[in-house]
Design a protein around this motif. Structure first.
Motif, PDB file in Angstrom:
ATOM      1  N   ASP A 169      38.449 105.242  59.011  1.00 29.98           N
ATOM      2  CA  ASP A 169      37.451 105.306  57.613  1.00 29.98           C
ATOM      3  C   ASP A 169      38.149 106.194  56.769  1.00 29.98           C
ATOM      4  O   ASP A 169      37.047 106.774  55.651  1.00 29.98           O
ATOM      5  N   SER A 170      39.264 106.406  56.979  1.00 32.07           N
ATOM      6  CA  SER A 170      39.876 107.296  56.111  1.00 32.07           C
ATOM      7  C   SER A 170      40.969 106.902  54.611  1.00 32.07           C
ATOM      8  O   SER A 170      40.887 107.798  54.142  1.00 32.07           O
ATOM      9  N   TYR A 171      41.010 105.782  54.912  1.00 37.93           N
ATOM     10  CA  TYR A 171      42.241 104.592  54.012  1.00 37.93           C
ATOM     11  C   TYR A 171      41.085 104.636  52.754  1.00 37.93           C
ATOM     12  O   TYR A 171      40.207 103.582  52.731  1.00 37.93           O
ATOM     13  N   THR A 172      42.372 104.275  51.606  1.00 36.61           N
ATOM     14  CA  THR A 172      41.295 104.831  50.664  1.00 36.61           C
ATOM     15  C   THR A 172      41.253 103.557  49.763  1.00 36.61           C
ATOM     16  O   THR A 172      42.329 102.995  50.218  1.00 36.61           O
ATOM     17  N   SER A 173      40.978 103.396  49.060  1.00 34.92           N
ATOM     18  CA  SER A 173      40.620 101.803  47.904  1.00 34.92           C
ATOM     19  C   SER A 173      42.687 101.416  47.555  1.00 34.92           C
ATOM     20  O   SER A 173      42.801 100.755  47.768  1.00 34.92           O
ATOM     21  N   GLU A 174      43.492 102.993  47.546  1.00 36.05           N
ATOM     22  CA  GLU A 174      45.082 102.808  46.242  1.00 36.05           C
ATOM     23  C   GLU A 174      45.552 102.172  47.682  1.00 36.05           C
ATOM     24  O   GLU A 174      46.433 101.371  48.100  1.00 36.05           O
ATOM     25  N   ASP A 175      45.115 102.892  49.260  1.00 37.55           N
ATOM     26  CA  ASP A 175      45.798 102.090  50.314  1.00 37.55           C
ATOM     27  C   ASP A 175      45.677 100.393  50.762  1.00 37.55           C
ATOM     28  O   ASP A 175      46.704 100.136  50.728  1.00 37.55           O
ATOM     29  N   HIS A 176      44.426 100.662  50.264  1.00 36.47           N
ATOM     30  CA  HIS A 176      44.043  98.896  50.365  1.00 36.47           C
ATOM     31  C   HIS A 176      44.830  97.958  49.652  1.00 36.47           C
ATOM     32  O   HIS A 176      45.297  96.905  49.849  1.00 36.47           O
ATOM     33  N   ASP A 177      45.186  98.726  48.469  1.00 41.60           N
ATOM     34  CA  ASP A 177      45.429  97.954  46.652  1.00 41.60           C
ATOM     35  C   ASP A 177      46.794  97.770  47.370  1.00 41.60           C
ATOM     36  O   ASP A 177      47.815  96.263  47.154  1.00 41.60           O
ATOM     37  N   VAL A 178      47.359  98.784  48.226  1.00 42.63           N
ATOM     38  CA  VAL A 178      49.064  98.616  48.229  1.00 42.63           C
ATOM     39  C   VAL A 178      49.205  97.772  49.451  1.00 42.63           C
ATOM     40  O   VAL A 178      50.365  96.962  48.545  1.00 42.63           O
TER      41      VAL A 178
END
Length: 602
Positions: free
Chosen positions: A30-39
């Motif tokens: 639950d700590s993944y950022t939107s940047e993590d998802h995009d990358v």
């Protein structure tokens, strides 16, 4: 943050994917950022597109990465599915392995969204392949859902049927046998897809009946399956023409139709109650759908066609359903189908009407049926089919069914039907056909032992007054009303010959002075006016300069109408034809006048 272009840089995508996976391994999901998802999404997709599927498979299967895969893996579906659709790609085995692991690991909600996004195609070939590939995975995902299963199933089935609607329909036996448009395979896949949900709905229904379970989600699942059945009855089943077993013993589309009817039974819907619903009191149905939305009229009409024309599930109908009762509720369905502008539906309406009529005994349908709205609406629809439908075979079929319906009415019903048709058809050809039938019934009534009150004497006269009338008096367009005028004159001549003055069974001789004043004299005036007008036009056309004849196009005004432009020779031919028509009418009129004069000398 790296741009999308940087993440897609050749040879760098795998490095970026490895970096984001390594970084996220140390984080709770639950700590993944939107940047993590995009990358993860951009680099992972690029790796698959570049052919680095073995490395992606290794990352996906790594035990340390399962939380990452569970949260973000569904984003890899688009390039995986594209490779799987191509089939011949050398990386196919790795892509299938990644895909299967995602199905086992990712959250059902995200998987459902991702799969439905990839279901959407435009090309019919791509539609068929996409459905064939994705229906099984979609089924697996849906079966993993809990309380959201019914609504998610409904959304999925709606998307699937939207795709099926893009496939061309097979029209010939060979097209269905060879499945040239892949519709048959898709229908088979669809049957397999809904099977587990139908079984679950059946179990839930049984549990509710035995008191082992309450309502709730079970009812919603039943509702979604009902919506699916209603939609498939409307399309494709209302649009395809099923082949008889003698023509095509193993018909995939016929099998699909049978499965849909079986599904309706499995979820607690009574087929007899569905097709007879128009005659039944509206029932209160629990759930969020109003009845007319829950049971669309076209879908019920399609169901009636499958049962009564193709005899599917016919054994489910009780023997207490008399032929007349079946005709009464089928008239509602026939009216729906014949009201359509689509020829496929018109054809099915004619077929259903014919099948419903052939079960009736000749002369058995009572006159009180003419009080029912559909028994008046359907003949009006038939008139439109016979006069306006572009297809000759449907116009011919319409006339055949009209004749069959007349044969099935008893004498009083025939009388009332003829009255109604003369009043409403507004078409000379149809009116002429009705007058022919009136003549037939009068002839029967005049035969020894066949007398009836409706086609002789006092009862007959109101009908004859409708027949022997000019719509616009002497100004009536006799060419437009040719069929009606000729049949009216032939009927009058028949009556004067067949019914002797001394017997006067039909009452024609006591009515003759009225007919002479309101019909024959105005008709004589109209004939003379029309003949004079056309002779003048013929004279004017012949006076056209000789060098123009046969070359230039001319127009001629007849009454208030201008005839289409045509060559002088063609115009002369058309005017001669009109004058010949007036000669025919005059010939019958003269014979009638001779019969009337002979009567005066008796």
């Amino acid at each position: 943050m790296k741009t999308e272009a940087q993440l897609k840089t050749a040879g760098m995508a795998l490095e970026h994917l490895s970096e984001v996976v390594q970084r996220c391994q140390a984080l709770p999901d639950d700590s993944y950022t939107s940047e993590d998802h995009d990358v993860f999404t951009i680099s992972g997709r690029s790796c698959i597109e570049e052919g680095n599927t073995a490395q992606v498979l290794s990352i996906v299967l790594d035990e340390k990465n399962q939380d990452i895969v569970r949260c973000m893996g569904w984003n890899l579906l688009p390039p995986l599915i594209q490779v799987m659709l191509k089939k011949e790609d050398k990386h196919l085995p790795q892509c299938v392995a990644i895909f299967n692991h995602l199905l086992e690991t990712c959250r059902p909600k995200e998987l459902l969204i991702g799969l439905l996004e990839q279901l959407e195609q435009d090309d019919p070939d791509a539609v068929a392949e996409s459905l064939h590939l994705l229906l099984k995975p979609l089924q697996k995902v849906l079966l993993c859902l809990g309380s959201r299963k019914p609504s998610s199933l409904g959304m999925t089935l709606s998307s699937v049927l939207d795709q099926v609607a893009k496939l061309p329909l097979p029209h010939t036996k060979e097209q269905e046998e060879d499945d040239v448009f892949s519709l048959c395979r898709c229908c088979g896949d669809l049957t397999d897809f809904v099977g587990p949900f139908v079984d679950e709905a059946r179990r839930n229904l049984l549990a509710r009946k035995t008191g082992a379970a309450g309502g709730g989600a079970e009812d919603e699942l039943q509702t979604e399956l009902l919506k699916f059945c209603m939609k498939t009855l409307s399309y494709p089943l209302l649009r395809v023409h099923l082949k008889d077993p003698d023509t095509l013993p193993d018909s995939p589309l016929r099998t699909f139709a049978t499965e849909i009817l079986n599904t309706l039974g499995a979820i607690g819907e009574s087929l007899p109650a569905l097709v007879s619903q128009p005659l039944m009191n509206r029932k209160q149905v629990p759930g969020f759908l109003e009845e007319e939305v829950r049971y669309p009229k076209e879908s019920l009409a399609s169901l009636a066609h499958l049962v009564f024309v193709h005899h599917l599930a016919a054994d489910s109908f009780p023997n207490v359903f008399s032929p007349v009762f079946c005709l009464r509720f089928n008239m509602e369905h026939v009216s729906v189908l014949l009201s359509s502008a689509e020829e496929d539906k018109i054809q099915k309406g004619l077929e259903l009407y014919e099948k419903s009529l052939v079960r009736q005994e000749d002369g058995s349908l009572p006159a009180d049926l003419m009080e029912i709205r559909t028994f008046l609406a359907v003949p009006q629809n038939l008139v439109k089919v016979m006069t306006l439908c572009p297809r000759h075979d449907l116009r011919t079929k319409g006339l055949k069914v009209l004749k069959l319906s007349i044969d099935k009415f008893d004498t009083e019903a025939k009388y009332r039907f003829f009255q109604y048709m003369l009043k409403t058809s507004n078409h000379s050809g149809v009116e002429g056909y009705i007058i022919q039938n009136i003549k037939t019934q009068i002839n029967v009534s005049l035969q020894p032992g066949k007398s009836n009150i409706w086609f002789e004497g006092v009862q007959l006269l109101p009908l004859l007054r409708k027949v022997f009338s000019l719509p616009d008096g002497p100004e009536t367009d006799l060419l437009q009303y040719l069929d009606r005028m000729m049949e009216s004159l032939n009927l009058l001549r028949f009556l004067l010959i067949r019914d002797k003055v001394t017997e006067n069974q039909t009452g024609i001789w006591t009515e003759l002075y009225k007919i002479e004043d309101t019909f024959l004299k105005p008709l004589r005036v109209g004939l003379n006016m029309s003949r004079a007008h056309y002779e003048k036009e013929l004279h004017n056309t012949r006076e056209t300069k000789p060098e123009a004849k046969g070359k230039s196009a001319v127009s001629v005004s007849v009454g208030d109408e201008t005839l289409p432009k045509m060559t002088t020779e063609s115009q002369i031919q058309a005017l001669h034809s009109a004058l010949h028509t007036f000669d025919m009418m005059e010939s019958v009129l003269v014979r009638i006048e001779e019969l009337m004069e002979a009567k005066d000398h008796v």
